[in-house]
Write an enzyme that holds these catalytic residues in place. Structure first.
Site, PDB file in Angstrom:
ATOM      1  N   GLY A   1      -8.022   2.291  -2.798  1.00 23.02           N
ATOM      2  CA  GLY A   1      -8.385   1.252  -3.662  1.00 23.02           C
ATOM      3  C   GLY A   1      -7.835   0.768  -4.598  1.00 23.02           C
TER       4      GLY A   1
ATOM      5  N   PHE B   1      -3.996  -3.619  -2.488  1.00 23.41           N
ATOM      6  CA  PHE B   1      -4.146  -5.088  -2.424  1.00 23.41           C
ATOM      7  C   PHE B   1      -5.661  -5.384  -1.993  1.00 23.41           C
ATOM      8  CE2 PHE B   1      -3.794  -8.802   0.746  1.00 23.41           C
ATOM      9  CZ  PHE B   1      -4.107  -9.770  -0.147  1.00 23.41           C
ATOM     10  N   ILE B   2      -6.322  -5.096  -0.917  1.00 22.43           N
ATOM     11  CA  ILE B   2      -7.585  -5.375  -0.532  1.00 22.43           C
ATOM     12  C   ILE B   2      -8.668  -4.584  -1.271  1.00 22.43           C
ATOM     13  CG2 ILE B   2      -9.242  -5.886   1.213  1.00 22.43           C
ATOM     14  CD1 ILE B   2      -6.568  -6.152   3.383  1.00 22.43           C
TER      15      ILE B   2
ATOM     16  N   TYR C   1       1.097   1.048  14.707  1.00 19.18           N
ATOM     17  CA  TYR C   1       0.019   1.017  13.798  1.00 19.18           C
ATOM     18  C   TYR C   1      -1.342   0.310  14.418  1.00 19.18           C
ATOM     19  CZ  TYR C   1      -2.034  -2.210  10.179  1.00 19.18           C
ATOM     20  OH  TYR C   1      -3.133  -2.652   9.355  1.00 19.18           O
TER      21      TYR C   1
END
Ligand SMILES: NC(=O)c1ccc[n+]([C@@H]2O[C@H](COP(=O)([O-])OP(=O)(O)OC[C@H]3O[C@@H](n4cnc5c(N)ncnc54)[C@H](O)[C@@H]3O)[C@@H](O)[C@H]2O)c1
Length: 372
Positions: free
Chosen positions: A10, A13-14, A183
């Site tokens: 957290g 970025f998001i 990924y």
């Protein structure tokens, strides 16, 4: 009802935008984040953009003790901690598998002992591989990875067996995943793990497949993250954005504020439980268009993109979101206009010194034979 919420990753970025959104809605937010140097720099400290109301615990999702402690008194979890570079995942295979796959497993073992009222996991459009297409004679066809001989011949578009070009259409969640990078594999693993374990232990879980997220706070020093941050970093150094293939590939750019709202909606939406849901803008742009619009917004319209005509291993041609399910199950509709979002990004970038490690990253990929 205000809730105590944990966001892993957290401080990134998001996650940090989601923290703002949740605080605005009256919740309490705790963050478990290792502040990894690729994102936060060497000797990282608490990011200044992180709201002072956020309780930050610096710790690793691979550490069962840190995870169990972070879950104390928590009502809901957002699992965002991950390594996030498609290209880099193709050679740091052990690291990606450890943080993304095993990190999720550690979290889920802790949640199995101490279930919460909701688990939301960040998945990715990368699991689709190619998006959905329409064939020359009309039917929908799932895009397949392009054969190497076509890529070597610089024939970038997908074609059917007769060589007729396929036309990309919006990709719904029903499109069969086609995992083209370590990924992507790890994100698919994360979403499946959360939904399987969530169901077994009565933890209502939701997987959100984010498309290309952009906005302020995306690490400019990390050459493996979002294309807009990478392009911005180049432009701010007076260099042209490096575009793979011919730049006509299409993507769905969704503003981070819209993504944060979608995540907040997923906390309550009853019909979202057990589902995977696309989170995108529902619109699409070519990479060349994006490079040009960003250059304009940054006052560098004279710097056009450099078209490399090379293919990067794991990259797909076109993929953009069908967001009907997000509208239906979450009541989500994107609000931020792309040009307005870019202007806000430019404002944030102003005065920021971008460390240009993009060339280094491209060289690293080339040295490992991951470009053709
Ligand atoms: N940015 C995008 O366009 C995008 C698209 C699809 C999915 N996602 C997913 O969204 C999530 C958030 O991505 P982001 O763009 O904010 O990335 P980010 O790199 O800004 O944030 C990730 C955060 O996770 C932390 N982290 C990494 N390894 C950790 C570990 N072992 N333990 C604890 N914390 C750790 C990092 O320090 C960082 O703060 C990720 O799961 C990513 O895969 C992002």
């Amino acid at each position: 009802m205000p809730k105590q919420i944990l966001i892993t990753g957290g401080a990134g970025f998001i996650g940090s935008h989601l923290a703002d959104e949740l605080l605005r809605r009256g919740h309490r937010v705790r963050v478990l984040d290792a502040l990894v140097s690729q994102v936060h720099g060497e000797d990282a400290v608490r990011p200044s953009y992180l709201d002072p109301e956020v309780e930050l615990r610096v710790g690793d999702v691979l550490d069962p003790r840190a995870v169990a402690d972070a879950l104390e008194g928590v009502d809901a979890v957002y699992h965002f901690a991950a390594m996030v570079g498609v290209g880099q995942s193709m050679y740091r295979i052990a690291d990606y598998t450890a943080v993304n796959n095993e990190g999720t497993a550690v979290l889920l073992e802790a949640l199995a002992r101490r279930p919460v009222g909701r688990l939301v996991v960040a998945s990715s459009m990368s699991i689709y591989g190619e998006g959905l297409y329409r064939g020359a004679s009309g039917p929908l066809v799932p895009g397949r990875l392009r054969p190497l001989d076509r890529l070597k011949a610089r024939k970038w578009e997908l074609a059917d067996a007769e060589g007729r070009q396929l036309v990309p259409v919006a990709t719904p969640e029903t499109k069969q995943p086609e995992l083209a990078s370590v990924y992507a594999l790890s994100k698919y693993d994360q979403e499946r793990l959360c939904l399987i374990v969530g169901q077994a232990y009565g933890i209502p879980s939701v997987a959100l497949r984010f498309f290309n997220v952009y906005g302020p706070r995306q690490a400019l020093s990390n050459p493996y993250t979002g294309v807009l941050a990478i392009f911005a970093s180049r432009l701010l150094n007076g260099l042209p954005p490096l575009v793979f293939e011919d730049g006509q590939q299409r993507r769905d750019f969704v503003n981070v504020a819209d993504v944060a709202r979608a995540c907040a909606l997923a906390l309550e939406a009853p019909r979202a439980v057990g589902r995977v849901i696309n989170i995108g803008s529902g619109r699409h742009l070519t990479i060349n268009q994006v490079a040009e619009r960003l250059a304009t917004v940054l006052g560098r319209a004279h710097i056009g993109p450099e078209i490399t005509q090379t293919h990067r291993a794991g990259d797909i041609r076109h993929c953009f979101a069908d967001i009907s399910l997000a509208r239906e199950l979450l009541g989500f509709s994107p609000k931020v206009d792309f040009d307005e979002g870019l202007a806000e990004l430019a404002g944030w970038l102003e005065g920021r010194i971008a460390i240009n490690r993009v060339e280094e990253a491209a060289t690293e990929l080339a040295e490992r034979g991951l470009t053709v």
